[in-house]
Design a protein around this motif. Structure first.
Motif, mmCIF file in Angstrom:
data_model
loop_
_atom_site.group_PDB
_atom_site.id
_atom_site.type_symbol
_atom_site.label_atom_id
_atom_site.label_comp_id
_atom_site.label_asym_id
_atom_site.label_seq_id
_atom_site.Cartn_x
_atom_site.Cartn_y
_atom_site.Cartn_z
ATOM 1 N N ILE A 2 0.832 -1.210 0.000
ATOM 2 C CA ILE A 2 0.000 0.000 0.000
ATOM 3 C C ILE A 2 0.866 1.260 0.000
ATOM 4 C CG2 ILE A 2 -0.260 0.263 2.551
ATOM 5 C CD1 ILE A 2 -3.304 0.284 0.376
ATOM 6 N N ILE A 4 0.235 5.536 -0.232
ATOM 7 C CA ILE A 4 -0.753 6.608 -0.277
ATOM 8 C C ILE A 4 -0.136 7.794 -1.006
ATOM 9 C CG2 ILE A 4 -2.285 8.060 1.138
ATOM 10 C CD1 ILE A 4 -2.670 5.136 1.731
ATOM 11 N N ASP A 9 -6.541 10.164 0.004
ATOM 12 C CA ASP A 9 -6.798 8.807 -0.500
ATOM 13 C C ASP A 9 -6.792 7.738 0.601
ATOM 14 O OD1 ASP A 9 -6.946 9.845 -3.026
ATOM 15 O OD2 ASP A 9 -4.818 9.530 -3.448
ATOM 16 N N CYS A 10 -6.696 8.158 1.845
ATOM 17 C CA CYS A 10 -6.730 7.179 2.941
ATOM 18 C C CYS A 10 -7.706 7.652 4.016
ATOM 19 C CB CYS A 10 -5.330 7.008 3.529
ATOM 20 S SG CYS A 10 -5.339 5.971 5.012
ATOM 21 N N CYS A 11 -8.739 6.836 4.276
ATOM 22 C CA CYS A 11 -9.734 7.217 5.286
ATOM 23 C C CYS A 11 -9.364 6.684 6.670
ATOM 24 C CB CYS A 11 -11.117 6.721 4.867
ATOM 25 S SG CYS A 11 -11.210 4.918 4.800
ATOM 26 N N GLY A 12 -8.233 5.964 6.772
ATOM 27 C CA GLY A 12 -7.772 5.486 8.082
ATOM 28 C C GLY A 12 -8.579 4.329 8.630
ATOM 29 N N CYS A 13 -9.176 3.528 7.733
ATOM 30 C CA CYS A 13 -10.054 2.447 8.200
ATOM 31 C C CYS A 13 -9.277 1.267 8.806
ATOM 32 C CB CYS A 13 -10.912 1.946 7.047
ATOM 33 S SG CYS A 13 -9.953 1.008 5.839
ATOM 34 N N GLU A 14 -7.992 1.173 8.527
ATOM 35 C CA GLU A 14 -7.112 0.137 9.077
ATOM 36 C C GLU A 14 -7.342 -1.266 8.505
ATOM 37 O OE1 GLU A 14 -6.337 0.506 13.379
ATOM 38 O OE2 GLU A 14 -7.483 2.361 13.355
ATOM 39 N N ALA A 15 -8.109 -1.362 7.407
ATOM 40 C CA ALA A 15 -8.308 -2.688 6.796
ATOM 41 C C ALA A 15 -6.965 -3.270 6.350
ATOM 42 C CB ALA A 15 -9.262 -2.582 5.612
ATOM 43 N N CYS A 16 -6.095 -2.424 5.781
ATOM 44 C CA CYS A 16 -4.791 -2.923 5.300
ATOM 45 C C CYS A 16 -3.945 -3.422 6.473
ATOM 46 C CB CYS A 16 -4.056 -1.825 4.518
ATOM 47 S SG CYS A 16 -3.820 -0.297 5.443
ATOM 48 N N PRO A 37 -1.089 4.383 7.037
ATOM 49 C CA PRO A 37 -0.300 3.145 7.089
ATOM 50 C C PRO A 37 1.180 3.368 6.794
ATOM 51 C CG PRO A 37 -1.766 3.187 5.166
ATOM 52 C CD PRO A 37 -2.132 4.359 6.009
ATOM 53 N N CYS A 54 -8.272 -2.267 0.397
ATOM 54 C CA CYS A 54 -8.459 -0.828 0.654
ATOM 55 C C CYS A 54 -9.800 -0.341 0.089
ATOM 56 C CB CYS A 54 -7.316 -0.031 0.036
ATOM 57 S SG CYS A 54 -7.546 1.741 0.271
ATOM 58 N N PRO A 55 -10.695 0.164 0.932
ATOM 59 C CA PRO A 55 -12.012 0.564 0.441
ATOM 60 C C PRO A 55 -11.969 1.820 -0.426
ATOM 61 C CG PRO A 55 -11.794 1.161 2.759
ATOM 62 C CD PRO A 55 -10.567 0.369 2.395
ATOM 63 N N VAL A 56 -10.964 2.668 -0.211
ATOM 64 C CA VAL A 56 -10.898 3.890 -1.020
ATOM 65 C C VAL A 56 -10.420 3.523 -2.436
ATOM 66 C CG1 VAL A 56 -9.830 6.163 -1.268
ATOM 67 C CG2 VAL A 56 -10.496 5.338 1.000
HETATM 68 S S1 SF4 Z 1 -7.101 0.196 3.768
HETATM 69 FE FE1 SF4 Z 1 -7.853 1.946 4.951
HETATM 70 S S2 SF4 Z 1 -6.098 2.570 6.219
HETATM 71 FE FE2 SF4 Z 1 -5.316 1.245 4.594
HETATM 72 S S3 SF4 Z 1 -4.734 2.674 2.968
HETATM 73 FE FE3 SF4 Z 1 -6.806 2.019 2.508
HETATM 74 S S4 SF4 Z 1 -8.074 3.601 3.468
HETATM 75 FE FE4 SF4 Z 1 -6.026 3.797 4.361
#
Ligand code: SF4
Ligand SMILES: Cc1cc2nc3c(=O)[nH]c(=O)nc-3n(C[C@H](O)[C@H](O)[C@H](O)COP(=O)(O)OP(=O)(O)OC[C@H]3O[C@@H](n4cnc5c(N)ncnc54)[C@H](O)[C@@H]3O)c2cc1C
Ligand code: SF4
Ligand code: SF4
Length: 404
Positions: A2, A4, A9-16, A37, A54-56
């Motif tokens: 990943i 950024i 472009d990063c919502c900070g969801c922490e999925a990664c 990240p 990554c949802p974004v």
């Molecule tokens: S998965 Fe979430 S925290 Fe990781 S880069 Fe994508 S938006 Fe950001």
């Protein structure tokens, strides 16, 4: 792995972070207090999983059923404790009474905001009510998976991007045991700003700060009221009802301190991957034709067949009136569709955050109050001639550029 390109472009969801099989991603916090990240490159095996969840980066507008209701929890205490009509608690209670697990945002002992889970109705008040601070997700997506694997019923509530992040982490599940709840989302404020405000609140009193409510209904549902309680029983209350000014309230409602991704939110749509989307129903009289909901009402949009089946089961716990979706969105849910414009002095505000006091920040940024009537007339005119959205997008683009 990943990467950024821009903070928006990063919502900070922490999925990664949670998906990485090598556990080599962690969050690194910037000067605004938002986490992004950070990859320990020597441990990365280039599997690409972080990019795929990554949802974004992978957002696609979902198909969704879209039935709309106005609801209010039948328990007046729950309505009082909730941001709007206690809609969330209706779904959460159903899950808990079926031996399920409910995930949502709660305060820690030091009043930071993080996602956690509960397994009994007696703990539900922890998750109730909006906390206008970005919540840390931690390892909750992995915990959701664990409970689902055990065959438990799970409800997860969060921002649309957190819910989409979980949905990607779980590989777009179609699991009847999973109930996803999100809300119309204005944006999530910086935890660093919240921390500064908490320290300021603490400095006002020798007694320890005990609790905080972003949506106190002391003066009624129609007023925005924030309240803090101290251990000695004293409190600090600010409300629109008294035209009170407050650092946290102004920073949030004037769109100063949201995460950069919130000003360019990918998840703006009436269609969501969740089962249910909740939002404040300020125009409850207009939408339901009754005054029955004036203590607080939640508008809900049901997106899935599962959710429509559920509504029949939970109606016993709620007053419920079907509503016109387009009208509900037009009256109260515009933030489902549009991102907020960044505050013009946002960059300067964050530069000052470490050096100025709360009083100095208030004086510098929030001294003017209320809407400017001339500005409002110009906005109405632009809307009438169809130029409002065009101009708004231009301004948003310029301010986003200044932010980075
Ligand atoms: S998965 Fe979430 S925290 Fe990781 S880069 Fe994508 S938006 Fe950001
Ligand atoms: C940051 C934020 C911005 C919002 N912006 C709008 C808006 O612009 N317009 C609008 O109509 N509604 C907005 N809402 C939603 C609204 O405030 C209510 O949450 C919604 O009406 C549901 O209320 P309720 O009474 O049904 O349940 P409540 O009990 O009030 O619902 C609370 C639910 O929200 C979750 N939650 C609370 N804080 C957070 C957080 N920081 N991060 C993730 N999840 C959280 C809790 O886990 C719980 O599941 C926002 C909420 C938040 C947290
Ligand atoms: S590519 Fe794989 S190993 Fe590398 S950071 Fe991403 S998820 Fe982790
Ligand atoms: S505004 Fe969009 S990006 Fe920001 S927290 Fe809400 S859903 Fe996520």
């Amino acid at each position: 792995m990943i990467q950024i390109a821009q903070k928006k472009d990063c919502c900070g969801c922490e999925a990664c972070v949670q998906a990485c099989p090598k556990k080599c991603i962690s969050l690194s916090y910037d000067h605004e207090g938002f986490g992004y990240p950070y990859v320990e490159k020597d441990k990365c095996v280039e599997c690409g999983l972080c990019e795929r969840v990554c949802p974004v980066a992978n957002y696609v507008e979902p198909d969704s059923l879209q039935k709309c209701y106005v609801i209010q929890n039948k328990d007046p205490n729950v309505v009082r404790e909730s941001a709007s009509g206690g809609g969330f608690s209706i779904f959460a209670d159903y899950v808990l009474q079926h031996n399920g697990v409910v995930f949502g945002a709660a305060y820690t002992d030091s009043l930071e905001v993080e996602h956690t889970y509960i397994e009994s109705s007696s703990e539900l008040s922890k998750l109730r009510c909006s906390k206008y601070v970005q919540s840390r997700i931690g390892n909750t997506y992995a915990k959701v998976k664990e409970f689902l694997d055990e065959g438990r019923l799970v409800c997860f509530a969060g921002t649309p991007c957190q819910v989409y992040g979980l949905w990607m982490y779980l590989k777009k599940p179609n699991n009847p045991n999973l109930i996803l709840v999100d809300f119309a989302c204005h944006g999530v404020p910086s935890p660093k700003v919240w921390k500064k405000y908490l320290a300021w609140l603490q400095s006002k009193n020798d007694s320890n700060l005990k609790s905080y409510r972003f949506r106190d209904k002391k003066f009624g549902y129609q007023y925005t009221t924030f309240s803090a309680k101290y251990e000695d029983g004293t409190d600090y209350v600010i409300s629109d009802c008294n035209n009170d000014r407050d650092f946290m309230k102004d920073s949030f409602f004037r769109d100063v301190v949201s995460r950069p991704s919130c000003y360019n939110c990918k998840f703006k749509s009436v269609k969501h991957v969740s089962d249910v989307t909740l939002f404040d129903c300020w125009h409850n009289e207009e939408l339901t034709g009754t005054t029955d909901y004036s203590d607080g009402a939640t508008t809900i949009i049901l997106h899935t067949q599962r959710a429509t089946e559920l509504i029949d089961e939970i109606k016993v716990r709620a007053k419920c009136t079907e509503a016109d979706l387009d009208k509900a969105v037009e009256l109260d849910g515009v933030c489902l569709i549009y991102s907020k414009l960044p505050f013009a002095q946002r960059k300067e505000y964050f530069e000052d955050l470490d050096t100025l006091t709360v009083e100095e920040m208030n004086k510098k940024y929030f001294v003017k109050s209320g809407n400017n009537p001339i500005k409002e007339c110009i906005k109405a005119f632009l809307r009438k001639v169809g130029l409002f959205d065009w101009l708004r997008n231009k301004i948003a683009k310029r301010r986003m550029k200044n932010m980075s």
